[in-house]
Design a protein around this motif. Structure first.
Motif, PDB file in Angstrom:
ATOM      1  N   ALA A  51      -1.437   2.127 -12.783  1.00  0.00           N
ATOM      2  CA  ALA A  51      -1.989   3.422 -13.201  1.00  0.00           C
ATOM      3  C   ALA A  51      -0.911   4.500 -13.232  1.00  0.00           C
ATOM      4  O   ALA A  51       0.100   4.412 -12.535  1.00  0.00           O
ATOM      5  N   TYR A  52      -1.144   5.522 -14.061  1.00  0.00           N
ATOM      6  CA  TYR A  52      -0.306   6.723 -14.046  1.00  0.00           C
ATOM      7  C   TYR A  52      -1.232   7.868 -13.681  1.00  0.00           C
ATOM      8  O   TYR A  52      -1.851   8.502 -14.534  1.00  0.00           O
ATOM      9  N   LYS A  53      -1.362   8.119 -12.375  1.00  0.00           N
ATOM     10  CA  LYS A  53      -2.365   9.061 -11.871  1.00  0.00           C
ATOM     11  C   LYS A  53      -1.996  10.515 -12.166  1.00  0.00           C
ATOM     12  O   LYS A  53      -0.817  10.870 -12.227  1.00  0.00           O
ATOM     13  N   TYR A  54      -3.038  11.329 -12.272  1.00  0.00           N
ATOM     14  CA  TYR A  54      -2.848  12.780 -12.257  1.00  0.00           C
ATOM     15  C   TYR A  54      -2.289  13.165 -10.888  1.00  0.00           C
ATOM     16  O   TYR A  54      -2.744  12.671  -9.854  1.00  0.00           O
ATOM     17  N   ASP A  55      -1.295  14.050 -10.883  1.00  0.00           N
ATOM     18  CA  ASP A  55      -0.591  14.351  -9.635  1.00  0.00           C
ATOM     19  C   ASP A  55      -0.750  15.809  -9.212  1.00  0.00           C
ATOM     20  O   ASP A  55       0.002  16.308  -8.394  1.00  0.00           O
ATOM     21  N   GLY A  56      -1.747  16.511  -9.802  1.00  0.00           N
ATOM     22  CA  GLY A  56      -1.922  17.921  -9.484  1.00  0.00           C
ATOM     23  C   GLY A  56      -2.876  18.154  -8.331  1.00  0.00           C
ATOM     24  O   GLY A  56      -3.273  17.229  -7.625  1.00  0.00           O
ATOM     25  N   GLU A  57      -3.247  19.416  -8.154  1.00  0.00           N
ATOM     26  CA  GLU A  57      -4.079  19.825  -7.021  1.00  0.00           C
ATOM     27  C   GLU A  57      -5.536  20.109  -7.406  1.00  0.00           C
ATOM     28  O   GLU A  57      -6.335  20.483  -6.554  1.00  0.00           O
ATOM     29  N   GLU A  58      -5.886  19.937  -8.672  1.00  0.00           N
ATOM     30  CA  GLU A  58      -7.244  20.215  -9.116  1.00  0.00           C
ATOM     31  C   GLU A  58      -8.231  19.202  -8.544  1.00  0.00           C
ATOM     32  O   GLU A  58      -7.932  18.009  -8.470  1.00  0.00           O
ATOM     33  N   ILE A  59      -9.413  19.686  -8.138  1.00  0.00           N
ATOM     34  CA  ILE A  59     -10.463  18.823  -7.600  1.00  0.00           C
ATOM     35  C   ILE A  59     -11.749  19.048  -8.400  1.00  0.00           C
ATOM     36  O   ILE A  59     -12.138  20.185  -8.662  1.00  0.00           O
ATOM     37  N   ASP A  60     -12.388  17.959  -8.773  1.00  0.00           N
ATOM     38  CA  ASP A  60     -13.678  18.004  -9.463  1.00  0.00           C
ATOM     39  C   ASP A  60     -14.756  17.640  -8.439  1.00  0.00           C
ATOM     40  O   ASP A  60     -14.923  16.466  -8.099  1.00  0.00           O
ATOM     41  N   GLU A  61     -15.470  18.647  -7.933  1.00  0.00           N
ATOM     42  CA  GLU A  61     -16.455  18.414  -6.873  1.00  0.00           C
ATOM     43  C   GLU A  61     -17.652  17.597  -7.371  1.00  0.00           C
ATOM     44  O   GLU A  61     -18.218  16.788  -6.623  1.00  0.00           O
ATOM     45  N   VAL A 115       0.837  -1.203   0.000  1.00  0.00           N
ATOM     46  CA  VAL A 115       0.000   0.000   0.000  1.00  0.00           C
ATOM     47  C   VAL A 115       0.871   1.252   0.000  1.00  0.00           C
ATOM     48  O   VAL A 115       0.628   2.201  -0.756  1.00  0.00           O
ATOM     49  N   GLU A 116       1.888   1.281   0.847  1.00  0.00           N
ATOM     50  CA  GLU A 116       2.754   2.459   0.934  1.00  0.00           C
ATOM     51  C   GLU A 116       3.428   2.750  -0.401  1.00  0.00           C
ATOM     52  O   GLU A 116       3.558   3.906  -0.809  1.00  0.00           O
ATOM     53  N   ILE A 117       3.847   1.698  -1.087  1.00  0.00           N
ATOM     54  CA  ILE A 117       4.542   1.885  -2.357  1.00  0.00           C
ATOM     55  C   ILE A 117       3.571   2.301  -3.458  1.00  0.00           C
ATOM     56  O   ILE A 117       3.819   3.256  -4.200  1.00  0.00           O
ATOM     57  N   THR A 118       2.442   1.632  -3.557  1.00  0.00           N
ATOM     58  CA  THR A 118       1.520   1.904  -4.662  1.00  0.00           C
ATOM     59  C   THR A 118       0.691   3.172  -4.445  1.00  0.00           C
ATOM     60  O   THR A 118       0.259   3.799  -5.415  1.00  0.00           O
ATOM     61  N   CYS A 119       0.477   3.561  -3.202  1.00  0.00           N
ATOM     62  CA  CYS A 119      -0.396   4.715  -2.928  1.00  0.00           C
ATOM     63  C   CYS A 119       0.356   5.998  -2.604  1.00  0.00           C
ATOM     64  O   CYS A 119      -0.186   7.088  -2.793  1.00  0.00           O
ATOM     65  N   MET A 120       1.575   5.905  -2.093  1.00  0.00           N
ATOM     66  CA  MET A 120       2.254   7.097  -1.587  1.00  0.00           C
ATOM     67  C   MET A 120       3.354   7.628  -2.501  1.00  0.00           C
ATOM     68  O   MET A 120       3.923   8.678  -2.241  1.00  0.00           O
ATOM     69  N   ARG A 121       3.657   6.938  -3.578  1.00  0.00           N
ATOM     70  CA  ARG A 121       4.693   7.426  -4.483  1.00  0.00           C
ATOM     71  C   ARG A 121       4.064   8.257  -5.604  1.00  0.00           C
ATOM     72  O   ARG A 121       2.930   8.030  -5.998  1.00  0.00           O
ATOM     73  N   SER A 122       4.821   9.194  -6.129  1.00  0.00           N
ATOM     74  CA  SER A 122       4.351   9.978  -7.270  1.00  0.00           C
ATOM     75  C   SER A 122       4.259   9.066  -8.495  1.00  0.00           C
ATOM     76  O   SER A 122       4.872   7.985  -8.522  1.00  0.00           O
ATOM     77  N   SER A 173      -6.415  10.928  -8.226  1.00  0.00           N
ATOM     78  CA  SER A 173      -5.289  11.532  -7.516  1.00  0.00           C
ATOM     79  C   SER A 173      -5.574  11.549  -6.016  1.00  0.00           C
ATOM     80  O   SER A 173      -6.728  11.420  -5.593  1.00  0.00           O
ATOM     81  N   SER A 174      -4.541  11.749  -5.232  1.00  0.00           N
ATOM     82  CA  SER A 174      -4.710  11.766  -3.776  1.00  0.00           C
ATOM     83  C   SER A 174      -5.669  12.874  -3.340  1.00  0.00           C
ATOM     84  O   SER A 174      -6.531  12.651  -2.484  1.00  0.00           O
ATOM     85  N   ALA A 210      -6.219   0.131   4.719  1.00  0.00           N
ATOM     86  CA  ALA A 210      -4.867   0.673   4.852  1.00  0.00           C
ATOM     87  C   ALA A 210      -4.593   1.702   3.762  1.00  0.00           C
ATOM     88  O   ALA A 210      -3.993   2.756   4.021  1.00  0.00           O
ATOM     89  N   ALA A 211      -5.033   1.421   2.543  1.00  0.00           N
ATOM     90  CA  ALA A 211      -4.817   2.359   1.431  1.00  0.00           C
ATOM     91  C   ALA A 211      -5.529   3.679   1.688  1.00  0.00           C
ATOM     92  O   ALA A 211      -4.953   4.755   1.477  1.00  0.00           O
ATOM     93  N   ILE A 212      -6.772   3.614   2.156  1.00  0.00           N
ATOM     94  CA  ILE A 212      -7.538   4.832   2.423  1.00  0.00           C
ATOM     95  C   ILE A 212      -6.858   5.656   3.513  1.00  0.00           C
ATOM     96  O   ILE A 212      -6.704   6.875   3.397  1.00  0.00           O
ATOM     97  N   ARG A 213      -6.449   5.009   4.585  1.00  0.00           N
ATOM     98  CA  ARG A 213      -5.802   5.730   5.698  1.00  0.00           C
ATOM     99  C   ARG A 213      -4.479   6.337   5.252  1.00  0.00           C
ATOM    100  O   ARG A 213      -4.130   7.449   5.660  1.00  0.00           O
ATOM    101  N   CYS A 214      -3.747   5.616   4.431  1.00  0.00           N
ATOM    102  CA  CYS A 214      -2.451   6.088   3.951  1.00  0.00           C
ATOM    103  C   CYS A 214      -2.611   7.318   3.060  1.00  0.00           C
ATOM    104  O   CYS A 214      -1.864   8.291   3.175  1.00  0.00           O
TER     105      CYS A 214
END
Length: 312
Positions: free
Chosen positions: A151-161, A106-113, A193-194, A230-234
């Motif tokens: 996946a290659y996630k979007y890594d920006g700060e934009e949020i779609d409400e 989880v730490e590797i797949t969820c917390m890395r850019s 994205s996170s 664990a992924a959600i909490r991380c």
């Protein structure tokens, strides 16, 4: 904020020669090795490893493995590795356990850019001659980790409400509808994205009055749901997640040195200062004090060096 303290000026050749000197003779000078590698940042360690290879035609990692042992050897070798190599090794070790360690994955797949995760996938393929995705693909409960790794996630700060609202409803319907495969949940967790995922989880709580992780608990516990929690909490609160991993590692009978090492080594140049502050607040004891009490000798000295102790 990082905890590692490194000098602004250094000589990689001189450091390489001093490490070699520390490894020669009747006994290894572990203190000398700690005084060097425990106070060098990623860029500096990379230059030292290159210099060592050029001067002695030997990988520094191999030299350290042959001279050191136990938890100290594991920790310092992880520290010297480039982050993609380190994550590839950690993932492989986690997958080789009788019960794979979902927290590591989880730490590797969820917390890395996205770029870091791509580099880890390349390193994994180079080291083990197969892909990380292949090794994560089975059994079913690791499918969301496989999807996130791919996946290659979007890594920006934009949020779609609007999207946050609609996907909160999707998560709710699938989790409380007792869906068997959770395909949509896996899609959302692995592709958003996170910051977008945090918005989805916040909207979930606003709409339904409970957190998504609490609703997960309505299901019988299994490996997939444990990894999902664990992924959600991380993702939602990394500092709190890592502080809890550290607390569990230290409070377990015998100390979980693997978890302790992993968090300190992987976060020392990122956000370990904030993690240690939260640890202190939640445990009425500093992480430094806990490590000094629960570990010993060179392993203790090295971990404390990464926490900022000792001169440079």
């Amino acid at each position: 904020m990082a905890t590692i303290v490194s000098p602004p000026h250094f000589s990689p050749v001189e450091d390489a020669e001093n490490i070699k000197k520390a490894c020669q003779g009747w006994g290894t000078d572990e203190k000398a090795i700690i005084s060097i590698l425990g106070h060098r940042n990623l860029f500096q360690r990379k230059l030292i490893r290159q210099a060592y290879q050029e001067i002695y035609h030997e990988d520094l990692i191999h030299q350290l493995k042959s001279e050191l042992s136990g938890d100290f050897e594991k920790a310092i070798c992880l520290w010297v590795l480039d982050p993609p190599e380190r994550d590839a090794l950690l993932a492989n070790l986690a997958l080789q356990k009788p019960v794979p360690d979902c927290k590591v994955l989880v730490e590797i797949t969820c917390m890395r850019s996205p770029e870091d995760l791509l580099a880890t996938r390349r390193a994994y393929r180079c080291l083990y001659k197969r892909s990380l995705e292949e090794d994560l693909a089975f059994p079913y409960y690791r499918r969301h980790q496989e999807a996130t790794a791919s996946a290659y996630k979007y890594d920006g700060e934009e949020i779609d409400e609007t999207l946050a609202h609609s996907e909160a409803a999707i998560l709710h319907d699938e989790i409380l509808g007792k869906a068997v495969d959770h395909e949509e949940t896996i899609r959302v967790i692995s592709t958003r994205s996170s910051v977008q995922l945090c918005a989805i989880l916040n909207r979930y709580k606003d709409i339904y009055g409970r957190s998504f992780t609490k609703d997960i608990l309505s299901h019988p516990t299994n490996e997939y749901l444990s990894a999902l929690r664990a992924a959600i909490r991380c993702i939602k609160n990394p500092n709190r997640y890592y502080a809890k991993v550290l607390r569990n590692a230290i409070n377990t009978v015998g100390t979980d040195e693997d978890a302790l090492t992993r968090v300190i080594v992987t976060r020392a140049e990122k956000d370990l200062k904030k993690i240690t502050e939260l640890y202190h607040k939640r445990n009425n004891e500093s992480l430094d004090q806990a490590i000094a009490k629960e570990t010993s000798r060179d392993y203790k000295a090295f971990l404390l060096a990464l926490l900022g102790h000792g001169g440079i």
